[in-house]
Design an enzyme around this catalytic site. Sequence first.
Site, short mmCIF file in Angstrom:
data_model
loop_
_atom_site.label_atom_id
_atom_site.label_comp_id
_atom_site.label_asym_id
_atom_site.label_seq_id
_atom_site.Cartn_x
_atom_site.Cartn_y
_atom_site.Cartn_z
N GLU A 6 1.49 -0.44 5.66
CA GLU A 6 0.63 0.64 5.18
C GLU A 6 -0.43 1.02 6.21
OE1 GLU A 6 -1.16 -0.16 1.35
OE2 GLU A 6 -2.16 1.77 1.28
N GLY A 22 -3.51 -9.93 9.21
CA GLY A 22 -3.03 -9.57 7.88
C GLY A 22 -1.72 -10.29 7.58
N ARG A 48 5.22 11.05 -7.51
CA ARG A 48 3.88 10.68 -7.96
C ARG A 48 2.86 11.80 -7.85
NH1 ARG A 48 3.90 4.52 -5.47
NH2 ARG A 48 5.34 3.74 -7.04
N SER A 86 3.27 0.00 -13.60
CA SER A 86 4.35 0.36 -12.68
C SER A 86 5.05 1.67 -13.01
CB SER A 86 5.39 -0.76 -12.67
OG SER A 86 6.56 -0.31 -12.05
N LEU A 92 7.18 -1.43 -0.18
CA LEU A 92 7.69 -2.77 0.09
C LEU A 92 8.79 -2.69 1.15
CD1 LEU A 92 7.85 -4.26 -3.52
CD2 LEU A 92 5.97 -4.22 -1.91
N HIS A 139 -1.80 7.56 -7.88
CA HIS A 139 -0.67 7.14 -8.70
C HIS A 139 -0.87 7.61 -10.14
CE1 HIS A 139 2.31 4.66 -10.59
NE2 HIS A 139 2.72 4.21 -9.43
#
Lengths: 666, 250
Positions: free
Chosen positions: A453, A40, A337, A284, A469, A266
Amino acid sequence: MALDSKIPAGPLGEKWTKHKGEIPLVSPANKRLIDVIVVGTGLAGSSAAASLAEMGYNVKAFCFQDSPRRAHSIAAQGGINAAKNYQNDGDSVYRLFYDTIKGGDYRSREANVHRLAEVSRNIIDQCVAQGVPFARDYGGLLDNRSFGGVQVSRTFYAKGQTGQQLLLGAYSALNRQIAKGRVKMYARHEMQELVVVDGKARGIIAKNLVTGEFERHSAHAVLLCTGGYGNVFFLSTNAMGSNVTAAWKAHRKGAYMANPCFTQIHPTCIPVSGENQSKLTLMSESLRNDGRIWVPAKKEDAEAIRAGKLHPNDIAEENRDYYLERRYPAFGNLVPRDVASRAAKERCDAGYGVNKTGEAVYLDFAAAIMRYGEEEAHVKGVNNPSEAEIKALGERVVEAKYGNLFQMYEKITASNPYKEPMKIYPAVHYTMGGLWVDYNLMTTIPGCFALGEANFSDHGANRLGASALMQGLADGYFVAPYTVGEFLSKDIRTGKISTDSPEFEAAEQAVRERTEKFINNNGTKTVDHFHKRLGKIMWNEVGMARNEKGLKQAIADIQALREEFYADVRVLGSANGMNPELDKAGRVADLIELGELMAKDALERNESCGGHFREEYQSEEGEALRDDENFAFVSAWEFTGVPAEAKLHKEELTFENVELKTRSYK
Amino acid sequence: MDLTLKIWRQAGPEAKGEMKTYPISGVEEDMSFLEMLDFLNEQLIEQGIEPVVFDHDCREGICGMCSLFINGEAHGPGRKITTCQLHMREFKSGDTIYIEPFRAKAFPIIKDLMVDRSAFDRIQRAGGFISVNTSGNTIDANAIPVPKENADKAFDAATCIGCGACVATCKNSSAMLFASAKISQFSLLPQGQPEAKERVLNMVHQMDLEGFGNCTNTGACEVECPKGISLENIARMNRDYLFASLSSNK
């Protein structure tokens, strides 16, 4: 096997520094004798591969895309958190740590989260040094914005393309090492199997997706940086190729899967438009800085809107229900969220949804446009500006902040968000669960590490915005390159790992058999047919709200689906050469097994926490009821043959530095 | 809506390719172009025909993986979008749509509509980086202020997604817009200065080695670029290149 999280002793703020100082070093001469595989090339993978290569290890990196630059980290929009306190609003490492623990609903490890908060500051310094063009203010210094679940401004951003800029930064660091010959890059290659020799991860079987050939790659350690498994829901904000195969193969070989049911839905995504939709697009979270979320206060207005007889701009202010501001006055539109998503579902289930499917709410920028417009008029010295002038000025400010997001929205929906409110609805976005790892990010298979993740470690039951991130780069740049030393320092005399061993032979054979079975199956239904059905089961029963009956049904349905899949899936073409349908079949097979384990995990967790909401466990006001007495643990599942019969291992979570409280954003 | 699709089919890099015709009905306006191709592939599989191979991944216009030359235009009709952001409402029932791969000598076809763009990675490896190791103790991010105008321009250049539309569109198959975007990003930032000369010389050299053509200022690349990367970057690269050629120690 007892779980040992290997959390270092000592005060919270000193654990990482002390641990880092005590990890055995591998001398530069010996690093040259050690091979590391990185699977990855997203933020975690690229940054880890580059950093390990800089340190002197021989690195092989793999990605299924045609270039490492395309990994799905590229699509992250809003930003990256760091406790820099540049805005002088009282931010600190401790506050970032505390917000993350609280935001995760007290289901993550204190020591890991504190380390994340500590290294967050280094990430920004590192990225700026690499030439990542973060947004700046007129003084030339870095700008920040706010994200959900916090009351400070600590998010660094590059318009709505922060993930892209950070990934291209990591990609450039990776390129530098590829150019030096320190990293050997294998693009269009996908990991098919983990090879375990004498109980240690010693390599992988990879498929060259262009030629169809299977390749054996050996190494002293394998780092899985393969992202999340949101595509188990078929429709998600993940890329089409995102999958769980690498992590699942490791799970089947002995790596425990932790908290698989913790899924982030989300709140601000573009709603589903039709049956043939292939993916969902995120808008976003940064938009919640300026957008106000509402539905009509009167049911008849909602009905008229759905029938196309009423326009949202015609609904008077007093007939709008800004339900987040109403329910959560302290955080308003910036609640975390999970809270925002459930609130949207609650309104839509009650009949206030605003698109033809009844599953959408408004995200409205009209107020922000006017507010910014007035400010601009002031700055520019425009006296007595007309409403149209204010609007035009305000639209320009909003465009500078969110231009690309507004454009993206308009391209997809053919509606102009400057003129009418956006329609949004929750969608699957991120998975907090993943491979269980200890403090060194090592799974329960020695030598097999999981970063970003793909692991479970930092976000508990709910991830805060702009923290993915941060975690990907923290793991890849600043954690794993050091912590692998503890394992690899014992390998300096091992020498090259042979790919001729019976273990490699058996692993390759298993992959070949699986592949041939698909090709020779002669079934009648396409891979996507099964993937869509899996997605429906998951969304309906293992989605935003779950209950015992539904989860039991989901397990039975998924098991039946799995049998049907193997009996009736149709894959055309051959195994020799490029065959994307064949590759997809393998991924879906693993997602089906994972889905069953997610339902099992959700069924066993008799509480509501973060993204996991069990209808049986809620307050009278519909808020989540966590059960710290019985469920303050990490569920780590051991594969036993059938996912629903996996064996549960508990890692008790101890909180020495924060007090467990009901998470309130009211 | 009902459409006639003319699609380039090619079994492998060495195989002879041809346009094949596929009628398709039941296409919905809200489908994206790639969802329309998914829809076609589902039907082809049911008929026992191998599905059409094409590159795609994020489907939100940022990964740069999708390509396709649609009715003679890279990423199809519409400006500043990738193929995955193109929606079927841009077409009408009865249309014939021609779908071809991105064509350039430096982008050999792998299968059907999928091409090999690894030449772009090799250009980046020739100098598209700032040589800083991961240390955790580089200077504080705010130690060097960067004028907002330069930071914004660097960002605009850095938004290139590496899709190759510029190359596919250019009559010379030039990769100048792609290379100049990265060169400009670093050229505009203080952090990029120490290696600026070597960077531009090496990246341009690699671009030539890969078989990309030169720039003759037609500006077609800028028009078709899904991210609106400006020609100004090519001008900046040329200036930097000239300066580096005349003053480099090499």
